[in-house]
Design an enzyme around this catalytic site. Sequence first.
Site, short mmCIF file in Angstrom:
data_model
loop_
_atom_site.label_atom_id
_atom_site.label_comp_id
_atom_site.label_asym_id
_atom_site.label_seq_id
_atom_site.Cartn_x
_atom_site.Cartn_y
_atom_site.Cartn_z
N ALA A 268 28.04 -40.20 27.52
CA ALA A 268 28.01 -39.12 26.71
C ALA A 268 29.39 -38.99 26.25
O ALA A 268 30.48 -39.73 26.16
CB ALA A 268 28.12 -37.92 27.67
N GLU A 270 32.37 -35.96 24.38
CA GLU A 270 32.67 -34.46 24.76
C GLU A 270 33.09 -33.61 23.72
O GLU A 270 33.61 -32.62 23.76
CB GLU A 270 33.92 -34.45 25.81
N GLU A 304 32.27 -33.78 31.05
CA GLU A 304 32.14 -33.58 29.73
C GLU A 304 32.70 -32.03 29.37
O GLU A 304 33.46 -31.75 28.56
CB GLU A 304 30.88 -33.84 29.16
ZN LIG Z 1 35.48 -38.41 29.36
#
Ligand SMILES: [Zn+2]
Length: 587
Positions: A268, A270, A304
């Site tokens: 992922a 952020e 995140e």
């Molecule tokens: Zn991170």
Amino acid sequence: MSGDEVKPVLLPDNVRPQKYDLHFNLNFEKDLFTVDEKIHVKVAAATKELQFHALELEVENVSLRLADGKEVQPSSQAIDNEVLTLTFAEELPAGELDVSLKASAPFNKNMTGLYSYQGVDGDTPRTFACTQFEATDARRAFVCIDEPTAKATFNVVMTLPKDMVGLSNMPITNEESGDSTKTLHFGETPVMSTYLLALVAGVFESVEAVTKTGTVVRVWTPLGRKGEGEFAADIGARVLDFFAEYFDIPFPLPKQDMVTIAEFAAGAMENWGLVTYRETALLFDPAKSTTAAKKRVAEVVAHELAHQWFGNLVTMQWWTDLWLNEGFATWVGTLAVDYLLPTWNVWTNFLSMYTSRAFDSDGLPSTHPVEVPIAEAREVNDVFDNISYCKGASTIRMVHSFLGEEAFRNGLRIYLKRHKYGNAGTMDLWKAWEEASGKAVSSLMHDWTKTEGHPLVTASAKEEGDVIRVHVSQERYCTSGVTEDMKKQKWFIPINVVSSNGDKMVFELHDKEGEFTVKKANWVKINAGQGGFYRVKYDDYLMKGLNEALSKGELDGTDRLGMVMDISALPTTGDIPTDQVCKVHTS
Ligand SMILES: [Zn+2]
């Protein structure tokens, strides 16, 4: 070259962007994008040269408007080694000016910069686009100063096919409709770093949840699958509430989008207000997915969203500090999940996932310090490994256990409030924690982040009247044996101790060895709660008591796991008979 001599390679700080106006036109038919840019910059001292980052971009129509309204064109422009240099015949005066230009490039195909990928529109494969800028790939999408400290505001406009969803860091403020395209205007961002800017264009549907203070958290999924986004939306809203209170700072943006990207290199990313995820890190199907998959979603979402404050609101000064950005988000993400879903016992997960992995890598003779000085930003991808990530997170856990919850949280609040919308280095955080606790955080962190390896603490004890006298010594732990140089190493180790009668204490071991006493008890556990990043070897006396505690179920989950991790590791260095390992494993 010693670490202190490594200096970041930066563009001259004479020229700093204040604001970017960026109009991206996504042309899927031609497989390319263009961006019309206006960069409002401050020039500190008169100069004949302006430099920006640009990579694999075609840049044209460059023109300057000076503060007095005069238009100026560069006499030459060249891109070399990711830097666009604009040279002018006459000196540009100090002050503010606007740089206008047009840049274009084919969509990137390697999941970096502004890239296109294969998504699905219902059952039909279709090309979508999104961005991945960390660490140094914003420069592939637009001309900018692509350094974490070069913070500016961004006004993003995106032209895209009419039937697609367009997302960016901020909410849409205006929409214009063309024949087959539409143009979305997004609100101006707060000052932020280039690597956190994001754009997504694709076909999605969404579910949403709302925080206590009314912030909408929206999860975007492929068509027909929005039910799988419900868990992430719900946990996301609760995580934002948790962090707003924990950091004592309201969520800094008007909305939080989280979107699944079918082709994504990391787990992922952020991006501020628009977090991008690979599917397995965001979507959860109650009918098909396992509990482990659900835990992963909660952990990644919490990690995140922690960055929305720690990393995005306050950003590291330079990539050398990436370990802290990541280590902290991992630690505090676990804290949030533990608070919201206490029955999951996520701290034992943390130990077996992160601490154990860190021990494995850091126990090898080839290990390196958590903090590796970085000159060229692009090097960060090479040095960032288990040690930076997992040992970094474990080190944060150790500070928390050393300072205690209240001082730790207060120091963190000082740090975030002091540096919000700006940048800070690791020393700024250590200083804030020192202010809040009165404890020597800088010297602790120096030992644990700037030197390689970790210690094995050997504990032996004897009874003396109504106390137990415990002797502890430290030596570097290394799977291939300890060299003469390693023998000289020592760490400042805050040793948390708990005994069977519930007494707790912290013994600060600064030297190679030390002694302390505890009230007589059936057992004494070193590294209570497994907050410390070190291994422990017990003598027969202490081991006997702990074995009994294990068989009676008197140790909590983290301590039990810690015993197993320690004892399993020691036979490889020839330090403990294997039958002791079996005893712990079977209890
Ligand atoms: Zn991170």
